[in-house]
Write a protein that holds these residues in place. Sequence first.
Motif, PDB file in Angstrom:
ATOM      1  N   LEU A  23      72.813  44.145  25.761  1.00 12.68           N
ATOM      2  CA  LEU A  23      73.146  45.442  26.337  1.00 12.68           C
ATOM      3  C   LEU A  23      73.441  45.311  27.835  1.00 12.68           C
ATOM      4  O   LEU A  23      74.413  45.895  28.338  1.00 12.68           O
ATOM      5  CB  LEU A  23      71.994  46.428  26.108  1.00 12.68           C
ATOM      6  N   LEU A  24      72.635  44.531  28.530  1.00 12.11           N
ATOM      7  CA  LEU A  24      72.875  44.308  29.958  1.00 12.11           C
ATOM      8  C   LEU A  24      74.191  43.579  30.200  1.00 12.11           C
ATOM      9  O   LEU A  24      74.932  43.918  31.128  1.00 12.11           O
ATOM     10  CB  LEU A  24      71.716  43.514  30.570  1.00 12.11           C
ATOM     11  N   ALA A  58      62.638  38.188  32.398  1.00 14.14           N
ATOM     12  CA  ALA A  58      62.775  38.103  33.855  1.00 14.14           C
ATOM     13  C   ALA A  58      64.247  37.910  34.234  1.00 14.14           C
ATOM     14  O   ALA A  58      64.729  38.512  35.201  1.00 14.14           O
ATOM     15  CB  ALA A  58      61.925  36.955  34.391  1.00 14.14           C
ATOM     16  N   GLY A  59      64.941  37.097  33.461  1.00 12.46           N
ATOM     17  CA  GLY A  59      66.380  36.914  33.694  1.00 12.46           C
ATOM     18  C   GLY A  59      67.146  38.214  33.507  1.00 12.46           C
ATOM     19  O   GLY A  59      68.134  38.475  34.200  1.00 12.46           O
ATOM     20  N   ASN A  60      66.682  39.042  32.572  1.00 15.36           N
ATOM     21  CA  ASN A  60      67.311  40.350  32.379  1.00 15.36           C
ATOM     22  C   ASN A  60      67.194  41.197  33.646  1.00 15.36           C
ATOM     23  O   ASN A  60      68.102  41.964  33.965  1.00 15.36           O
ATOM     24  CB  ASN A  60      66.685  41.087  31.190  1.00 15.36           C
ATOM     25  N   ASN A  61      66.079  41.053  34.353  1.00 15.74           N
ATOM     26  CA  ASN A  61      65.932  41.770  35.617  1.00 15.74           C
ATOM     27  C   ASN A  61      66.974  41.319  36.629  1.00 15.74           C
ATOM     28  O   ASN A  61      67.448  42.120  37.435  1.00 15.74           O
ATOM     29  CB  ASN A  61      64.532  41.561  36.197  1.00 15.74           C
ATOM     30  N   ILE A  62      67.339  40.058  36.594  1.00 17.16           N
ATOM     31  CA  ILE A  62      68.381  39.547  37.488  1.00 17.16           C
ATOM     32  C   ILE A  62      69.726  40.166  37.110  1.00 17.16           C
ATOM     33  O   ILE A  62      70.467  40.649  37.962  1.00 17.16           O
ATOM     34  CB  ILE A  62      68.470  37.999  37.411  1.00 17.16           C
ATOM     35  N   ILE A  63      70.035  40.174  35.817  1.00 16.81           N
ATOM     36  CA  ILE A  63      71.323  40.682  35.340  1.00 16.81           C
ATOM     37  C   ILE A  63      71.476  42.172  35.637  1.00 16.81           C
ATOM     38  O   ILE A  63      72.561  42.629  36.000  1.00 16.81           O
ATOM     39  CB  ILE A  63      71.483  40.424  33.823  1.00 16.81           C
ATOM     40  N   LYS A  64      70.403  42.933  35.490  1.00 18.93           N
ATOM     41  CA  LYS A  64      70.522  44.389  35.613  1.00 18.93           C
ATOM     42  C   LYS A  64      70.970  44.846  36.992  1.00 18.93           C
ATOM     43  O   LYS A  64      71.529  45.930  37.130  1.00 18.93           O
ATOM     44  CB  LYS A  64      69.219  45.081  35.225  1.00 18.93           C
ATOM     45  N   PHE A  65      70.768  44.032  38.009  1.00 20.26           N
ATOM     46  CA  PHE A  65      71.210  44.407  39.345  1.00 20.26           C
ATOM     47  C   PHE A  65      72.703  44.178  39.547  1.00 20.26           C
ATOM     48  O   PHE A  65      73.276  44.633  40.529  1.00 20.26           O
ATOM     49  CB  PHE A  65      70.409  43.652  40.416  1.00 20.26           C
ATOM     50  N   GLU A  95      62.301  40.785  39.970  1.00 19.13           N
ATOM     51  CA  GLU A  95      62.744  42.030  40.605  1.00 19.13           C
ATOM     52  C   GLU A  95      63.220  41.753  42.035  1.00 19.13           C
ATOM     53  O   GLU A  95      64.285  42.198  42.435  1.00 19.13           O
ATOM     54  CB  GLU A  95      61.611  43.057  40.618  1.00 19.13           C
ATOM     55  N   GLY A  96      62.415  41.026  42.783  1.00 17.37           N
ATOM     56  CA  GLY A  96      62.784  40.708  44.157  1.00 17.37           C
ATOM     57  C   GLY A  96      64.020  39.838  44.255  1.00 17.37           C
ATOM     58  O   GLY A  96      64.904  40.090  45.077  1.00 17.37           O
ATOM     59  N   LEU A  97      64.089  38.832  43.405  1.00 19.01           N
ATOM     60  CA  LEU A  97      65.263  37.950  43.411  1.00 19.01           C
ATOM     61  C   LEU A  97      66.520  38.703  42.999  1.00 19.01           C
ATOM     62  O   LEU A  97      67.586  38.496  43.573  1.00 19.01           O
ATOM     63  CB  LEU A  97      65.046  36.759  42.467  1.00 19.01           C
ATOM     64  N   GLY A  98      66.405  39.565  42.004  1.00 13.74           N
ATOM     65  CA  GLY A  98      67.563  40.333  41.546  1.00 13.74           C
ATOM     66  C   GLY A  98      68.126  41.209  42.652  1.00 13.74           C
ATOM     67  O   GLY A  98      69.348  41.268  42.860  1.00 13.74           O
ATOM     68  N   LYS A  99      67.243  41.886  43.364  1.00 14.70           N
ATOM     69  CA  LYS A  99      67.680  42.730  44.474  1.00 14.70           C
ATOM     70  C   LYS A  99      68.357  41.896  45.554  1.00 14.70           C
ATOM     71  O   LYS A  99      69.390  42.289  46.099  1.00 14.70           O
ATOM     72  CB  LYS A  99      66.493  43.485  45.061  1.00 14.70           C
ATOM     73  N   ALA A 100      67.767  40.765  45.865  1.00 18.76           N
ATOM     74  CA  ALA A 100      68.315  39.902  46.915  1.00 18.76           C
ATOM     75  C   ALA A 100      69.674  39.335  46.526  1.00 18.76           C
ATOM     76  O   ALA A 100      70.585  39.271  47.362  1.00 18.76           O
ATOM     77  CB  ALA A 100      67.345  38.767  47.216  1.00 18.76           C
ATOM     78  N   LEU A 101      69.840  38.936  45.282  1.00 20.00           N
ATOM     79  CA  LEU A 101      71.113  38.380  44.836  1.00 20.00           C
ATOM     80  C   LEU A 101      72.207  39.447  44.755  1.00 20.00           C
ATOM     81  O   LEU A 101      73.377  39.174  45.061  1.00 20.00           O
ATOM     82  CB  LEU A 101      70.959  37.699  43.473  1.00 20.00           C
ATOM     83  N   ALA A 102      71.831  40.645  44.375  1.00 18.56           N
ATOM     84  CA  ALA A 102      72.815  41.708  44.226  1.00 18.56           C
ATOM     85  C   ALA A 102      73.314  42.231  45.569  1.00 18.56           C
ATOM     86  O   ALA A 102      74.470  42.596  45.705  1.00 18.56           O
ATOM     87  CB  ALA A 102      72.229  42.861  43.409  1.00 18.56           C
TER      88      ALA A 102
END
Length: 107
Positions: A23-24, A58-65, A95-102
């Motif tokens: 879905l993501l 956790a990887g899904n959290n990265i993708i969602k951003f 969560e933190g990494l996803g925000k930073a990468l996005a």
Amino acid sequence: MSVFQTGMEELKFGEQINAQTQLLIDNTGFTMKTDEINDVTLALSKVSGVSEEDLQAAGNNIIKFGNVSEENYKKAVNSINDLAATGKDASAVSEGLGKALADPATA
């Protein structure tokens, strides 16, 4: 609880994680396929002992951003794996990494 029942619960959980991942991917246009993501998380899990499902969630959290390349996704999940292997919460780290990468400018 029987081994069979535990195995069935893990299979069902894995299917739920895969559905969330797909879905993501569909919603963000992320370039990796669910099977490729499974391969990455399984390989890391075998080395570290961190749950494959935890890594994929956790990887899904990265993708969602959004706005994350395949290369950065793999690096992020590898870092999450390393930290989770030391006892850190994979979800919180992601969560933190996803925000930073996005959005690196506001991280």
